[in-house]
Scaffold this active site. Structure first.
Site, PDB file in Angstrom:
ATOM      1  N   ASP A   1       0.855  -1.186   0.000  1.00  0.00           N
ATOM      2  CA  ASP A   1       0.000   0.000   0.000  1.00  0.00           C
ATOM      3  C   ASP A   1       0.888   1.231   0.000  1.00  0.00           C
ATOM      4  O   ASP A   1       2.112   1.124  -0.028  1.00  0.00           O
ATOM      5  CB  ASP A   1      -0.996  -0.012   1.170  1.00  0.00           C
ATOM      6  CG  ASP A   1      -2.338   0.600   0.758  1.00  0.00           C
ATOM      7  OD1 ASP A   1      -2.354   1.756   0.307  1.00  0.00           O
ATOM      8  OD2 ASP A   1      -3.369  -0.089   0.878  1.00  0.00           O
TER       9      ASP A   1
ATOM     10  N   GLU B   1     -10.172   2.243  -5.160  1.00  0.00           N
ATOM     11  CA  GLU B   1      -9.964   3.656  -4.853  1.00  0.00           C
ATOM     12  C   GLU B   1      -8.900   4.335  -5.719  1.00  0.00           C
ATOM     13  O   GLU B   1      -8.016   5.005  -5.199  1.00  0.00           O
ATOM     14  CB  GLU B   1      -9.580   3.811  -3.373  1.00  0.00           C
ATOM     15  CG  GLU B   1     -10.667   3.330  -2.436  1.00  0.00           C
ATOM     16  CD  GLU B   1     -10.283   3.483  -0.968  1.00  0.00           C
ATOM     17  OE1 GLU B   1     -11.116   3.988  -0.217  1.00  0.00           O
ATOM     18  OE2 GLU B   1      -9.167   3.095  -0.579  1.00  0.00           O
TER      19      GLU B   1
ATOM     20  N   HIS C   1      -2.939   3.097  -4.841  1.00  0.00           N
ATOM     21  CA  HIS C   1      -2.417   2.692  -3.525  1.00  0.00           C
ATOM     22  C   HIS C   1      -0.967   2.224  -3.610  1.00  0.00           C
ATOM     23  O   HIS C   1      -0.567   1.304  -2.882  1.00  0.00           O
ATOM     24  CB  HIS C   1      -3.270   1.573  -2.908  1.00  0.00           C
ATOM     25  CG  HIS C   1      -4.531   2.076  -2.272  1.00  0.00           C
ATOM     26  ND1 HIS C   1      -4.562   2.629  -1.009  1.00  0.00           N
ATOM     27  CD2 HIS C   1      -5.813   2.107  -2.714  1.00  0.00           C
ATOM     28  CE1 HIS C   1      -5.811   2.972  -0.705  1.00  0.00           C
ATOM     29  NE2 HIS C   1      -6.591   2.674  -1.728  1.00  0.00           N
TER      30      HIS C   1
HETATM   31  C1  ACM Z   1     -10.784  -0.913   0.632  1.00  0.00           C
HETATM   32  O1  ACM Z   1     -11.238  -0.876   1.792  1.00  0.00           O
HETATM   33  N1  ACM Z   1     -10.229   0.151   0.097  1.00  0.00           N
HETATM   34  C2  ACM Z   1     -10.844  -2.110  -0.163  1.00  0.00           C
END
Ligand code: ACM
Ligand code: ZN
Length: 755
Positions: free
Chosen positions: A181, A322, A256
């Site tokens: 991440d 996201e 991410h």
């Molecule tokens: C997530 O909670 N962004 C998968």
């Protein structure tokens, strides 16, 4: 040792509850005259036997016999029994023999786990008594998952093993390892050493709350972090396999990945250097791979090749969640890709990205799984979808005949509070109680029996922004994981909250013996208004086993001398109700639950809707708009939500009533696509058929207002006699520059206040 057999045998001790369980009489004594018997030429049974031996030794200190005069045996045997499937087992405990039988090694392991649950949790060096019983057991779902984010905070290999062992003890079988991440790259990739040399280390801001951590400045030492070497990963994969746990690695893309970009800036659209993120401040940081650059795909294929070699899992998780598409909008390479591939827009580009990666993963004989955003712009042909933004992504994918794993934020995000927030360690927000988890049903009503087959199971996610230490991981997971374990393992029809709550108590003792941190329970009293038949009352509930409720309605703090709850409390004036949970004469609530009730002329009256509210926003039920309870900024409570459709509510006051004011309370919550209605029309009628308009009010709140707002649309008028009231709130679409621009917005309403 005196025999605790009868007592023990009566006790409901197993979680998850087996499919069938009968206690017999007598017991089996595990001691050092006990011998494990199995076909030595079977390698899998050999492995299962050595797992058993070491586990028994860890629990008891007992060394099982190698091959003495055989008095008592524990027999492991493969059989052929179609109802047991790949993971089911039979466990027979008799005075002189224990038999564990299964089709596959997984079943043998689960038979052992059941046996372990019947034993003490800590070493005593005493012989171990097992009550005689017959168990037939197999899981309801094949994906029984727990996730752990090791990027936001790092947890070392030993703790990861402990976590896996904990999962396995309750028959969970997937460990979703979130290895990548923005704030840390945690897996050694031999071909790209900077991923860990640079991407795994950041300036240590652990003492500060996630969102308040300042960005790193050039020259500051990067001392917080860590990563797993490939050797450590192999060792953990093996450890998991011994316990029938598959590790699904998650290698995030295309978003991410600020950590990867810190290591190799050429991977981003801007190609600007950046320092690893310390927390939640993303100002001027790149977080996405460039989707127009072929060398990014080459990089990812090389990374995935190493990942695939390390993890035998059928599924490889590629994230996909996201993605802020802005960098792609401003990138000539990304725009050229959109043009060259004939893609519609940046969502199409995300879909292109994921499909290209899927092709590679499939070419390696594996399957791709991703978060539900991979549906946007078109789903990759063989993808499995992990539904986290509620269940709708999962429902959509299952209807397209794609496999899905259910992991909706409510109630399966275990980074949310479970009992507070008062008295709990700081968490990211939200509230998912043990009971919420226990009552979760992974197969949504929207799916027919054929589509339901695509629901592989469910999983809880543990994101690490606010979880800095192993103790906190334990606390967030215990006992909620046990509730989930029962949801995904045990037959649906045997689920019973009270029974589970009782079986949980001995587990709490085990947690204490093992020094696990855990949450004792949610002692907040639930206050549910019930508006029906012209009357308003409040139903009070507590999740606590043997919990009693004491309450007041005069604003004072409840004590043991206050009124004890024995049934719905009538509310016939404006009051502040406060309530606490009491167990064994002790007030357990950290703070009293409280609810303000406001009286008006429509209280308790029935509300008829032309378009029903969403089933996800039921608030207190069908008459939420006349329950005297005003909403707060908590989106998931108090509000009736309407997606894309108008709110058209008619109230029958029951008799001709003199009124001079009507108001509709609404919420705007930009990030959740909730906006004020564009206008609200108020009408009255004597017969419920012919309505006369009183007023139409236009919305005056800006659609670009990002802070949450509660606003009453209020019509004041000359007093009137009327029986029926109709309120029409016109829905709208998400505004320009909103992530959902042009798509249907939500209307959220809490009360129709009639004076
Ligand atoms: C997530 O909670 N962004 C998968
Ligand atoms: Zn780009």
């Amino acid at each position: 040792m005196s025999s605790p057999l009868i007592v023990m045998a009566q006790k409901p001790i197993f979680i998850p509850q087996p499919v069938s369980l009968q206690y017999g009489t007598g017991n089996f004594l595990i001691d050092n005259n006990t011998f494990i018997k199995f076909n030595k030429s079977d390698k899998e049974l050999q492995q299962a036997a050595s797992f058993f031996k070491s586990a028994i030794n860890n629990i008891s200190g007992i060394e099982l016999a190698e091959n003495k005069v055989l008095q008592k045996t524990i027999e492991l045997k493969f059989i052929s029994n179609a109802t047991l499937g790949d993971e089911g087992y039979l466990l027979h405990v008799m005075p002189n023999v224990i038999q564990i039988e299964a089709n596959k090694k997984a079943g043998i392991i689960y038979g052992m786990q059941t046996l372990f649950q019947a034993l003490p949790a800590i070493r005593t060096n005493a012989a171990l008594e097992v009550p005689c019983m017959d168990v037939k057991d197999y899981p309801r779902f094949k994906w029984r998952g727990m996730h752990l984010d090791v990027s936001r905070h790092f947890f070392g290999p030993e703790f990861v093993k402990e976590y896996i062992n904990l999962l396995a003890s309750y028959k969970m079988n997937v460990f979703h390892w979130h290895l990548v991440d923005d704030q840390g790259w945690r897996i050694e990739i031999k071909k790209y050493p900077l991923l860990t040399k640079v991407g795994a280390w950041r300036v240590d801001e652990t003492g500060k709350v996630w969102g308040d951590r300042p960005q790193a400045k050039p020259g500051e030492p990067a001392t917080y972090g860590g990563y797993y070497t490939q050797q450590q990963i192999k060792d953990i994969v093996k450890y998991a396999a011994e316990r029938n746990v598959t590790i699904v690695p998650e290698i995030e893309m295309p978003g991410h990945v600020a950590s990867a970009i810190a290591a190799y800036p050429a991977l981003s659209c801007t190609q600007q250097p950046q320092l690893p993120l310390t927390g939640g401040d993303y100002t001027n940081m790149s977080s996405n791979y460039c989707a127009g650059n072929d060398s990014v795909f080459l990089f990812l294929q090389n990374v995935l090749t190493e990942v695939i070699n390390l993890f035998p899992s059928k599924y490889i998780h590629i994230g996909g969640d996201e993605v802020d598409k802005t960098p792609w909008k401003n990138c000539p390479k990304c725009q050229a890709r959109i043009k060259a591939e004939g893609l519609k827009d940046e969502e199409g580009l995300q879909s292109y990205f994921i499909k290209r990666i899927e092709k590679f993963i499939v070419s390696k004989g594996r399957k791709m799984i991703g978060w539900d955003e991979i549906l946007e712009g078109g789903l990759a042909p063989e993808a499995t979808v992990m539904s986290w933004r509620g269940e709708s992504g999962g429902i959509q994918a299952a209807k397209m005949n794609h496999d899905v794993v259910m992991t909706p934020g409510f109630p399966l995000y275990f980074d949310h509070y479970q009992a507070g927030p008062e008295g709990e360690p700081r968490a990211i927000g939200g509230m998912n109680t043990l009971r919420n988890v226990y009552e979760y049903e992974p197969v949504p009503k929207e799916l027919d029996s054929n589509q339901a087959k695509y629901v592989l199971g469910a999983q809880a996610n543990l994101w690490g922004e606010f979880i800095t230490k192993p103790e906190q991981v334990e606390y967030m997971v215990l006992p909620r994981m046990l509730a989930l374990a029962e949801v995904v393992w045990s037959p649906k029809q045997t689920r019973d909250w009270n029974n589970f709550n009782q079986r949980l108590q001995p587990q709490f003792k085990k947690f204490e013996q093992l020094s696990y941190h855990y949450c004792e329970g949610n002692f907040t009293v639930g206050i549910k208004p019930v508006s029906a038949n012209g009357k308003l009352s409040a139903v009070l509930t507590t999740d606590a086993l043997n919990g009693e409720i004491y309450y007041t309605t005069d604003g004072t703090t409840p004590t043991l001398q206050s009124t004890k709850y024995s049934g719905p409390v009538n509310i016939d004036s404006s009051v502040l109700l406060k309530a606490v949970t009491v167990v064994d004469g002790v007030i357990k609530s950290k703070v009293p639950a409280q609810q303000n009730f406001v009286m008006h002329k429509a209280i308790g009256k029935n509300v008829m809707y032309s378009n029903p509210p969403s089933r996800y926003y039921q608030a207190s039920g069908p008459n939420t708009l006349t329950d005297g309870v005003r909403g707060t900024f908590a989106v998931s409570k108090y509000w009736h939500g309407f997606s894309g459709k108008d709110l058209i509510a008619t109230i029958d006051l029951g008799e001709i009533t003199n009124i001079h004011s009507i108001a509709l309370g609404c919420l705007q919550h930009y990030s959740d696509w909730i906006f004020m209605p564009s206008s609200v029309k108020f009408e009255v009628s004597d017969d419920g058929k012919n309505f006369t308009e009183i007023q139409t009010l236009k919305n005056t709140i800006s659609v670009d207002e990002k802070a949450s707002i509660i606003n009453d649309f209020t019509a004041n008028f000359e007093s009137k006699n009327t029986r029926y009231i109709r309120v029409t709130a016109s829905n709208t679409v998400c505004p320009k520059d909103h992530p959902g621009a042009g798509k249907p917005a939500w209307i959220f309403a809490d009360e129709i206040i009639v004076k």
